[in-house]
Design a protein around this motif. Structure first.
Motif, mmCIF file in Angstrom:
data_model
loop_
_atom_site.group_PDB
_atom_site.id
_atom_site.type_symbol
_atom_site.label_atom_id
_atom_site.label_comp_id
_atom_site.label_asym_id
_atom_site.label_seq_id
_atom_site.Cartn_x
_atom_site.Cartn_y
_atom_site.Cartn_z
ATOM 1 N N SER A 602 -79.429 59.295 -70.081
ATOM 2 C CA SER A 602 -78.287 60.025 -69.521
ATOM 3 C C SER A 602 -78.680 60.709 -68.222
ATOM 4 O O SER A 602 -79.845 61.109 -68.035
ATOM 5 C CB SER A 602 -77.809 61.083 -70.517
ATOM 6 O OG SER A 602 -77.425 60.479 -71.728
ATOM 7 N N PRO A 603 -77.679 60.930 -67.317
ATOM 8 C CA PRO A 603 -77.958 61.695 -66.095
ATOM 9 C C PRO A 603 -78.368 63.125 -66.468
ATOM 10 O O PRO A 603 -77.843 63.712 -67.408
ATOM 11 C CB PRO A 603 -76.617 61.672 -65.357
ATOM 12 C CG PRO A 603 -75.896 60.491 -65.912
ATOM 13 C CD PRO A 603 -76.317 60.381 -67.339
ATOM 14 N N GLY A 604 -79.283 63.701 -65.737
ATOM 15 C CA GLY A 604 -79.714 65.066 -66.010
ATOM 16 C C GLY A 604 -80.876 65.169 -66.956
ATOM 17 O O GLY A 604 -81.328 66.278 -67.276
ATOM 18 N N TRP A 605 -81.393 64.042 -67.476
ATOM 19 C CA TRP A 605 -82.540 64.101 -68.383
ATOM 20 C C TRP A 605 -83.717 64.793 -67.700
ATOM 21 O O TRP A 605 -84.108 64.439 -66.592
ATOM 22 C CB TRP A 605 -82.933 62.680 -68.810
ATOM 23 C CG TRP A 605 -84.246 62.640 -69.561
ATOM 24 C CD1 TRP A 605 -85.463 62.342 -69.048
ATOM 25 C CD2 TRP A 605 -84.442 62.899 -70.939
ATOM 26 N NE1 TRP A 605 -86.418 62.397 -70.004
ATOM 27 C CE2 TRP A 605 -85.810 62.748 -71.210
ATOM 28 C CE3 TRP A 605 -83.596 63.243 -71.996
ATOM 29 C CZ2 TRP A 605 -86.360 62.909 -72.476
ATOM 30 C CZ3 TRP A 605 -84.128 63.417 -73.263
ATOM 31 C CH2 TRP A 605 -85.489 63.258 -73.490
ATOM 32 N N GLY A 606 -84.230 65.822 -68.368
ATOM 33 C CA GLY A 606 -85.409 66.527 -67.871
ATOM 34 C C GLY A 606 -85.105 67.621 -66.881
ATOM 35 O O GLY A 606 -86.009 68.401 -66.538
ATOM 36 N N ASN A 607 -83.848 67.702 -66.405
ATOM 37 C CA ASN A 607 -83.555 68.731 -65.405
ATOM 38 C C ASN A 607 -82.052 68.978 -65.388
ATOM 39 O O ASN A 607 -81.293 68.188 -64.836
ATOM 40 C CB ASN A 607 -84.044 68.285 -64.028
ATOM 41 C CG ASN A 607 -84.018 69.437 -63.026
ATOM 42 O OD1 ASN A 607 -83.626 70.547 -63.357
ATOM 43 N ND2 ASN A 607 -84.439 69.150 -61.816
ATOM 44 N N VAL A 608 -81.609 70.095 -66.039
ATOM 45 C CA VAL A 608 -80.180 70.427 -66.099
ATOM 46 C C VAL A 608 -79.995 71.871 -65.657
ATOM 47 O O VAL A 608 -80.955 72.648 -65.585
ATOM 48 C CB VAL A 608 -79.607 70.251 -67.528
ATOM 49 C CG1 VAL A 608 -79.690 68.802 -67.955
ATOM 50 C CG2 VAL A 608 -80.320 71.157 -68.514
ATOM 51 N N LYS A 609 -78.741 72.202 -65.314
ATOM 52 C CA LYS A 609 -78.413 73.574 -64.945
ATOM 53 C C LYS A 609 -77.361 74.088 -65.936
ATOM 54 O O LYS A 609 -76.397 73.390 -66.233
ATOM 55 C CB LYS A 609 -77.901 73.636 -63.513
ATOM 56 C CG LYS A 609 -78.942 73.222 -62.472
ATOM 57 C CD LYS A 609 -78.425 73.403 -61.074
ATOM 58 C CE LYS A 609 -79.448 72.934 -60.043
ATOM 59 N NZ LYS A 609 -80.702 73.693 -60.138
ATOM 60 N N TRP A 610 -77.570 75.305 -66.399
ATOM 61 C CA TRP A 610 -76.669 75.890 -67.422
ATOM 62 C C TRP A 610 -76.139 77.219 -66.911
ATOM 63 O O TRP A 610 -76.901 78.124 -66.573
ATOM 64 C CB TRP A 610 -77.444 76.081 -68.734
ATOM 65 C CG TRP A 610 -76.640 76.729 -69.828
ATOM 66 C CD1 TRP A 610 -75.490 76.272 -70.368
ATOM 67 C CD2 TRP A 610 -76.943 77.953 -70.513
ATOM 68 N NE1 TRP A 610 -75.029 77.100 -71.366
ATOM 69 C CE2 TRP A 610 -75.924 78.156 -71.469
ATOM 70 C CE3 TRP A 610 -77.977 78.877 -70.426
ATOM 71 C CZ2 TRP A 610 -75.905 79.249 -72.324
ATOM 72 C CZ3 TRP A 610 -77.971 79.976 -71.278
ATOM 73 C CH2 TRP A 610 -76.934 80.156 -72.210
ATOM 74 N N LYS A 611 -74.781 77.317 -66.826
ATOM 75 C CA LYS A 611 -74.158 78.562 -66.405
ATOM 76 C C LYS A 611 -74.055 79.484 -67.629
ATOM 77 O O LYS A 611 -73.424 79.130 -68.627
ATOM 78 C CB LYS A 611 -72.777 78.297 -65.813
ATOM 79 C CG LYS A 611 -72.156 79.538 -65.182
ATOM 80 C CD LYS A 611 -70.840 79.191 -64.496
ATOM 81 C CE LYS A 611 -70.249 80.408 -63.826
ATOM 82 N NZ LYS A 611 -68.977 80.110 -63.146
ATOM 83 N N ILE A 612 -74.665 80.644 -67.536
ATOM 84 C CA ILE A 612 -74.785 81.535 -68.708
ATOM 85 C C ILE A 612 -73.430 82.149 -69.058
ATOM 86 O O ILE A 612 -72.838 82.879 -68.237
ATOM 87 C CB ILE A 612 -75.814 82.646 -68.442
ATOM 88 C CG1 ILE A 612 -77.175 82.038 -68.090
ATOM 89 C CG2 ILE A 612 -75.944 83.568 -69.648
ATOM 90 C CD1 ILE A 612 -78.215 83.063 -67.675
#
Length: 744
Positions: A602-612
């Protein structure tokens, strides 16, 4: 016909009334009633026979002659045989008993020995002691009538028991009288009885030395007349059909008053009493039998003999003691006037009991105090009373010269400190009371570390893989407690840290295995308190995840974007990302747009951004509960989706703060000044004390919000949907204020 007449006629089977059952201990109660003086009671106990008519009310029945003394505290059969024994009396010195057998007069020593005939054809009317000569006399009836109960005109004699030739004819001329109801004054000059029997009248004869006398009639309807064994010449008689009361008159017939003669009886017992008789030598004491209720088949089966005490004026009964209760008849009492009072005295085994407890803890164990009789005689059951409700004293059942009091302390309502109560022990016929103190010291509940629990206790990982471990610290009440945890490992591998830098109730470490593998023991300890987790690393589980970001020790705020990055072994196909706001006690699965699970492809594997967000969903008690993300104990982990035992976690906790609003305002000194502050995520809180208009504009002059506050509703929380720079304008009567607010 009154109750006395009916009682004589209604006489069905009463064979079950009398038995030789052992008598319960009563000495303590009797001595308490007499003030410690020895007491004796003698009576007839019904065995068999039918009461058929008025002329054979007692003479036709079979009895046992029974006696009781406080000296032995035993009921005994005096003669050991049955017979027509009735109207027994105790002599003035308490050494002998006189009684009738059929119509003959007998005397026997108190011990039961020397039983002998005094006179044939001599039915006892009453007993009299001549204090001047020191001799015992009996008034007897001799004639053709049934002398056991009543006479028509039979002659009455006063006979000396030690010399029957000393005999005086008492010239009573009334036509009919009840000899069974007679009694004599102490000086022997007054003879009380019912004259004539036919109309149940009553009165007294004043006897002269030659046997003649004068009669005074009281015209009281009743029976069982009696005069006290003194020279007051008072007159007493049952005067009502219920047989529950007794009329008392002075010597001249004046002062008529009623006393209640009912002893303590069971709630369902009949209330009739009979055979009221003053003691032979003490005007304060009397005997009677109860309950005696007449019915179609006879009278009550549970007849007891009672000893009662009167006050000096014969107005009230001051106390009762039941002597026996197996079908008793015609009791008579003797009170020792010359003996030293037998008086129990109380002593306690200790002056103080000491208890210790901890606030909020269990009640201390029960402690006992022994109460002993330090005086003479028999001690009956004592009572114990506490002056404070937090201690309950309980006396062991029954009496006896040694009794135990259990003392139970209840600390529920007590505060930290020392508390004192006083227990007072009294009663049992004792001349005194004793006290002892109960002191309880309540210590503060100081929590101390008693348990450390590591989760998971067992884990399996691959070579060079990691295991995240959490240690929870508990006190003696199984509550969380802050403590410094020291981590150590045996068997190889390494820990992310060995010592918690800040004491807390939970602490974490990450164990990473080496390339060799094996079984490793991870220990969390604080002094002697510790727990152990077993970690197994094998090549069969050679999966790994390494967390690159976040690594802890960083502060975030609600609304910030947090970068999350990781590396994983090539055989790791998918991961899930979890967040804990309580250092690993509970976890929330993070959602990224519409997905919870990241696959390698999937796209984003190993590096994602999460809005808290402000909250995350956590499973609590089988249900889902939204928990605030604001915390200083935040951990993040990346865990294998199909291989849940493979994971990586931030080595130290980090913080998430609440979203803030930066507020700029000009100084304002007005009494109606508005208070403007940041409150929550992108919100402005406005508060005023008077009626106020509120408007919010953006920098383009477009009004974003408008409202009005009154004095009763002077607060408003305004949520801002977008960040930006705004002007908050508030206006009150005569005052207007503008405040520049930057919302991030």
């Amino acid at each position: 016909m009154n109750v006395c007449n009916r009682l004589i006629g209604l006489t069905a089977a009463i064979s079950a009334l009398c038995s030789l059952n052992a008598q319960a201990t009563v000495a303590g109660d009797v001595l308490a009633l007499t003030g410690g003086k020895t007491a004796k009671v003698v009576w007839s106990r019904y065995v068999s026979g039918i009461i058929g008519d008025y002329t054979s009310v007692y003479g036709a029945c079979i009895y046992r002659l029974m006696a009781y003394s406080t000296t032995t505290d035993q009921v005994r059969d005096v003669l050991g045989t049955t017979g027509n024994y009735y109207r027994a009396k105790i002599t003035n010195d308490g050494s002998k008993i006189i009684y009738n057998n059929n119509h003959d007069l007998y005397m026997v020593d108190w011990s039961g020995s020397n039983n002998h005939l005094i006179m044939k054809n001599a039915a006892i009317c009453c007993y009299w002691y001549n204090a001047a000569s020191g001799k015992d006399y009996a008034f007897i009836a001799r004639g053709t009538q049934n002398m056991a109960y009543w006479m028509d005109s039979d002659p009455i004699y006063r006979v000396c028991l030690s010399d029957t030739t000393d005999k005086l004819l008492i010239q009573i001329t009334a036509n009919g009288y009840a000899g069974i109801w007679m009694s004599a004054s102490k000086d022997g000059t007054r003879l009380t009885g019912s004259f004539p029997w036919g109309t149940a009248g009553s009165g007294t004869w004043t006897i002269k030395p030659d046997g003649t006398g004068t009669f005074q009639s009281y015209n009281i309807y009743g029976c069982w007349s009696e005069t006290p064994p003194d020279n007051s010449y008072r007159y007493m008689i049952y005067d009502v059909d219920s047989h529950n009361e007794n009329a008392v008159l002075n010597a001249d017939g004046s002062g008529h008053h009623i006393i209640n003669l009912v002893p303590p009886l069971p709630a369902n017992a009949c209330q009739g009493t009979y055979n009221m008789r003053m003691s032979v030598n003490d005007p304060h004491f009397f005997t009677l039998i109860a309950p005696m209720c007449v019915n179609a088949s006879g009278f009550d089966q549970n007849v007891g003999a009672y000893l009662g005490k009167l006050d000096d004026n014969i107005t009230t009964v001051q106390g009762w003691v039941k002597i026996a209760g197996s079908g008793e008849c015609m009791p008579c009492a003797w009170i020792d006037q010359g003996s030293t009072p037998v008086q129990p005295s109380l002593g306690a085994s200790t002056a103080q009991l000491n208890f210790n407890a901890t606030a909020g803890g269990a009640n201390p164990a029960l402690q006992t105090v022994t109460i002993t009789n330090t005086g003479t005689g028999a001690l009956s059951a004592v009572t114990a009373h506490a002056d404070s409700a937090w201690v309950v004293p309980t006396v062991s059942t029954g009496g006896g010269n040694t009794q135990t009091i259990g003392n139970q302390v209840n600390i529920a309502a007590l505060t930290v400190g020392t508390h004192t109560a006083t227990i007072t022990v009294s009663g049992g016929g004792a001349s005194n009371s004793v006290t002892y103190k109960v002191v309880v010291t309540i210590a503060a509940d100081v929590s101390k570390l008693t348990t450390i629990t590591i989760t998971p206790a067992i884990d399996s990982i691959g070579l060079k893989a990691s295991a995240f471990l959490t240690a929870r610290c508990l006190d003696q009440h199984n509550n969380s407690i802050k403590a410094i945890v020291t981590w150590s490992v045996s068997g190889g591998g390494k820990l992310s840290r060995a010592l918690s830098p800040v004491a807390d109730s939970t602490d974490t470490t990450t164990f990473t295995s080496d390339s060799t593998g094996g079984t490793f023991l991870v220990i969390a300890s604080n002094g002697l308190v510790k727990d152990t987790a077993r970690i197994t690393a094998t090549s069969a589980l050679n999966y790994w995840i390494t967390l690159l970001s976040p690594l802890g020790n960083k502060n975030y705020s609600v609304g910030d974007t947090m970068p999350i990055s990781w590396n994983a072994s090539n055989n790791m196909d998918a991961v899930v990302i979890h967040l804990s706001v309580d250092k690993g006690l509970s976890w929330a699965t993070l959602q990224f747009d519409t997905i919870y699970t990241f696959k390698r492809a999937s796209p984003g594997w190993g590096n994602v951004k999460w809005k808290i967000p402000a909250t995350v969903p956590v499973i609590v008690g089988g249900g889902v509960q939204n928990v605030s993300t604001v915390s200083t104990q935040v951990l993040l982990e990346v865990r294998g989706y199909f291989l849940g035992t493979i994971y990586a976690v931030t080595p130290t906790a980090f913080s998430i703060k609440a979203a803030t609003t930066v507020v700029f305002s000009k100084p304002n000194t007005s009494d109606a000044a508005m208070q403007i502050a940041a409150r929550g995520e992108r919100s402005i809180f406005v508060k005023g004390s008077v009626e106020t208009a509120i408007q919010i504009f953006d920098l383009r002059g477009i009004r974003y919000y408008a409202d009005r506050l009154d004095a009763a509703n002077g607060e408003r929380l305004i949520r801002m949907s977008t960040p930006g720079i705004f002007i908050v304008r508030t206006a009150t009567a005569g005052t207007s204020t503008s405040t520049l607010v930057i919302v991030k």
